[in-house]
Design a protein around this motif. Structure first.
Motif, mmCIF file in Angstrom:
data_model
loop_
_atom_site.group_PDB
_atom_site.id
_atom_site.type_symbol
_atom_site.label_atom_id
_atom_site.label_comp_id
_atom_site.label_asym_id
_atom_site.label_seq_id
_atom_site.Cartn_x
_atom_site.Cartn_y
_atom_site.Cartn_z
ATOM 1 N N ALA A 549 0.814 -1.432 -0.013
ATOM 2 C CA ALA A 549 0.089 -0.039 0.109
ATOM 3 C C ALA A 549 0.933 1.320 -0.007
ATOM 4 O O ALA A 549 0.471 2.346 -0.659
ATOM 5 N N ALA A 550 2.030 1.028 0.664
ATOM 6 C CA ALA A 550 2.757 2.383 0.923
ATOM 7 C C ALA A 550 3.720 2.585 -0.351
ATOM 8 O O ALA A 550 3.972 3.707 -0.800
ATOM 9 N N LEU A 551 3.968 1.482 -0.922
ATOM 10 C CA LEU A 551 4.696 1.537 -2.409
ATOM 11 C C LEU A 551 3.735 2.002 -3.489
ATOM 12 O O LEU A 551 4.344 2.639 -4.404
ATOM 13 N N LYS A 552 2.499 1.749 -3.541
ATOM 14 C CA LYS A 552 1.597 2.079 -4.565
ATOM 15 C C LYS A 552 1.746 3.679 -4.438
ATOM 16 O O LYS A 552 1.701 4.417 -5.769
ATOM 17 N N ALA A 553 1.683 4.398 -3.329
ATOM 18 C CA ALA A 553 1.693 5.704 -3.351
ATOM 19 C C ALA A 553 3.046 6.332 -3.621
ATOM 20 O O ALA A 553 3.016 7.487 -4.221
ATOM 21 N N GLU A 554 4.114 5.612 -3.473
ATOM 22 C CA GLU A 554 5.395 6.258 -3.682
ATOM 23 C C GLU A 554 5.767 5.890 -4.970
ATOM 24 O O GLU A 554 6.485 6.792 -5.555
ATOM 25 N N THR A 555 5.335 4.869 -5.618
ATOM 26 C CA THR A 555 6.089 4.530 -6.921
ATOM 27 C C THR A 555 4.772 4.909 -7.951
ATOM 28 O O THR A 555 4.936 4.307 -9.087
ATOM 29 N N GLY A 556 3.930 5.611 -8.023
ATOM 30 C CA GLY A 556 2.740 5.856 -8.850
ATOM 31 C C GLY A 556 3.381 6.216 -10.138
ATOM 32 O O GLY A 556 2.571 5.891 -11.033
#
Length: 614
Positions: A549-556
């Motif tokens: 979930a955190a990666l999705k926001a960071e690597t958009g």
């Protein structure tokens, strides 16, 4: 071995100093017996005390000069040898760093360590001896023969017998010892391999109670090395007694026949003393040569091994300017993306493309992070079957592409082709529309944040390990990367926090902690392309979900490629690629593959319950 001495070029001036100083030292040693003969013949025999004092003081002066030149020669030769060793180690290390994984697989890590340490040390030691002995030995031998003949030509005929015997003994012993030295280096390689495996795999060894088995493996490798070393030392041990036997027999012969010539009045007592000293110098010069014959064969075997490393050209290398790895058919990332969005050929179609740009269907794509596999096949050297075959897909910026499949299906091999750990056999891998073989490796890998299947950490602090991905990262960026990677909690519990020390191989942190630190290292890089090679396997489901979930926001805005074994990790991906027996067995979303791919359904049903699937 001569080939490797090309690295002595930066040390030419001190090397010249060594040769000159050794030459002067040899001259002083050759002159001393003549002065001794003069003292005996003109001072002792005639009772001229003043002459004895005068020549004696001159002898001390010559001897002192010899000492000074010897010390200076030792200093410069040591500097040359150590500098040469440093240069050679640096050359080997920097050359090995450019190797592809194929060269590492071929030569072996244990062997490369041995070559960079033990083999170079052997060459360095021999170089130090050669600068002294290989210069002084010929000078003393040739000079000694000339000076001995100047004292008595008839008595010098004893050298006609002695020298061939010495040379024959040296060649015979060295001929038997050289092959054994080559075997010794291979046995050292084997010992290092067993030792390295035993130390790095100590947890597995203890968990399976195989300590005794590993001890036997090490004992065998150690015994083989010891046995060969004893064998070669037995051969070389015969050299010194042979030299001393010839030396003593020669001394007796010279004194015997010299005494007869003195009785006949053909020779002075002082000349016999000088002749005997010159004979000793000649013998010792051959002993020095014999010592060199003990050392040089081993160093020669080491030099061959070092040259083998330096002569191994990496198969993966940057292209020369103007050279092309293959016709990509694409001039830029824009060309590649326009192909994805409706244009496959641009020649003579500029007007049509401009109209398409103005239409409502046209979407301006990001030019960074575009990855494409175009009919890619790859086989490992010597393999009978391709590791991957006929692979074609695209990974777009802002999307998550997941790769799933059974063990040995080619998942890790597939993503290893993107950063050019290996080069494709057929087809093309494109990044930003360019064949990766056309891009400089440094530029290509700067676009990628790679998290390997086996998390690797380095000695240093936690902050150092995260900053390994970006040396210029600030403390805030390091902490942000750790927070996204779900590593902040366990880091804060450590006594020194981000300055807490990581031991060799990261053995003082758990497998899940190592994976999270590896992910943070990739995140702090802020690359165009993220590659996660089964990087969530050691995480529990809760941490896995929070991390994704955190990666999705960071690597958009980046391209994300995930290799995973868990369906829960890949089910929300924009595109899932199912690998089976080196080929793509299905491609689509989770729902699409449940309907169309039997292989994917089998994986899903083996991991999820019917409620979870629904």
């Amino acid at each position: 071995m001569i080939k490797i001495f090309r690295f002595l070029k930066p040390y030419r001036i001190p090397l010249i100093f060594v040769i000159v100083l050794v030459f002067l030292q040899s001259l002083s040693e050759l002159y001393l017996p003549t002065l001794m003969a003069d003292i005996v013949n003109h001072g002792v025999v005639k009772g001229d005390i003043r002459y004895i004092w005068r020549i004696g003081l001159f002898m001390l002066l010559v001897a002192f000069g010899g000492i000074i030149t010897s010390i200076a020669a030792s200093y410069f030769s040591s500097r040359v040898a150590t500098g040469f060793g440093k240069t050679l180690r640096s050359k080997v290390f920097s050359h090995v760093e450019r190797f592809s994984l194929e060269e590492f697989d071929k030569l072996g890590t244990a062997s490369l360590i041995t070559r960079t340490t033990n083999d170079i040390t052997q060459i360095q030691q021999v170089l130090l001896m050669m600068m002294r002995m290989m210069v002084s030995a010929p000078l003393l031998a040739i000079g000694g023969i000339i000076m001995a003949m100047s004292k008595d030509k008839t008595l010098s005929l004893v050298f006609v017998v002695i020298i061939p015997v010495l040379v024959g003994a040296i060649l015979l012993i060295a001929g038997r010892g050289i092959p054994l030295f080559k075997i010794i280096q291979k046995r050292i390689d084997r010992l290092n391999l067993v030792l390295r495996e035993g130390l790095t795999g100590i947890r597995v060894i203890r968990s399976f109670n195989r300590t005794e088995h590993e001890a036997k493996r090490f004992e065998k490798a150690n015994f083989d090395l010891t046995e060969t070393s004893i064998k070669v030392n037995k051969v070389m041990a015969a050299m010194m007694p042979t030299m001393m036997l010839v030396l003593n027999v020669s001394s007796i012969a010279i004194i015997w026949y010299g005494g007869i010539r003195i009785d006949n009045g053909s020779m002075a007592v002082g000349d016999l003393i000088a002749f005997l000293q010159y004979a000793m110098q000649i013998m010792f010069s051959f002993i020095m040569v014999s010592i060199m014959f003990v050392m040089v064969p081993r160093a020669s075997a080491s030099a061959v091994r070092i040259n083998e490393v330096l002569d191994t050209l990496p198969k993966i290398k940057d292209l020369e300017p103007g050279q092309a790895a293959g016709n990509t058919g694409l001039d830029s990332a824009e060309d590649a993306l326009s192909k994805e969005y409706g244009e496959s050929e641009r020649v003579d179609e500029q007007d049509e493309y401009e109209q398409y740009e103005k239409s409502e269907e046209y979407v301006v794509p990001s030019l960074k992070g575009y990855v494409e596999f175009d009919n890619v096949s790859f086989s490992y050297p010597g393999a009978e079957q391709p590791a991957v075959e006929g692979i074609t897909f695209k990974a777009m910026p802002g999307e998550v592409t997941a790769i799933i499949g059974g063990t040995g299906s080619g998942k890790t091999t597939l993503i290893s082709l993107i950063p050019r750990f290996y080069d494709v056999g057929n087809g093309r891998v494109l990044v930003d529309g360019q064949d990766v073989r056309d891009l400089p490796q440094e530029e290509l890998r700067a676009k990628i944040g790679f998290v390997p299947q086996k998390a690797v950490l380095f000695t240093g602090s936690i902050a150092d390990n995260i900053r390994y991905g970006n040396e210029a990262a600030t403390d805030e960026e390091v902490e942000q990367a750790a927070r996204i990677a779900q590593a902040e909690e366990f880091i804060s519990e450590m006594e020194k926090g981000y300055e807490a020390a990581i031991s060799q191989g990261g053995n003082n942190v758990s497998g899940g902690q190592k994976q999270r630190l590896s992910i943070a290292r990739a995140l702090v890089r802020r690359p165009e392309i993220y590659i996660f090679d089964d990087s969530f396997s050691a995480l529990d489901f809760k941490t896995d979900a929070k991390l994704r979930a955190a990666l999705k926001a960071e690597t958009g805005e980046s391209t994300v490629i995930i290799v995973a074994q868990r369906v829960s990790t890949v089910k929300d991906a924009d595109r899932i690629i199912v690998m089976d027996e080196s080929r793509i067995a299905g491609m689509g979303t989770h729902r699409e593959l449940l309907e169309s791919s039997g292989v994917y359904r089998e994986i899903v049903y083996s991991q999820l319950s019917e409620e979870e699937i629904a």
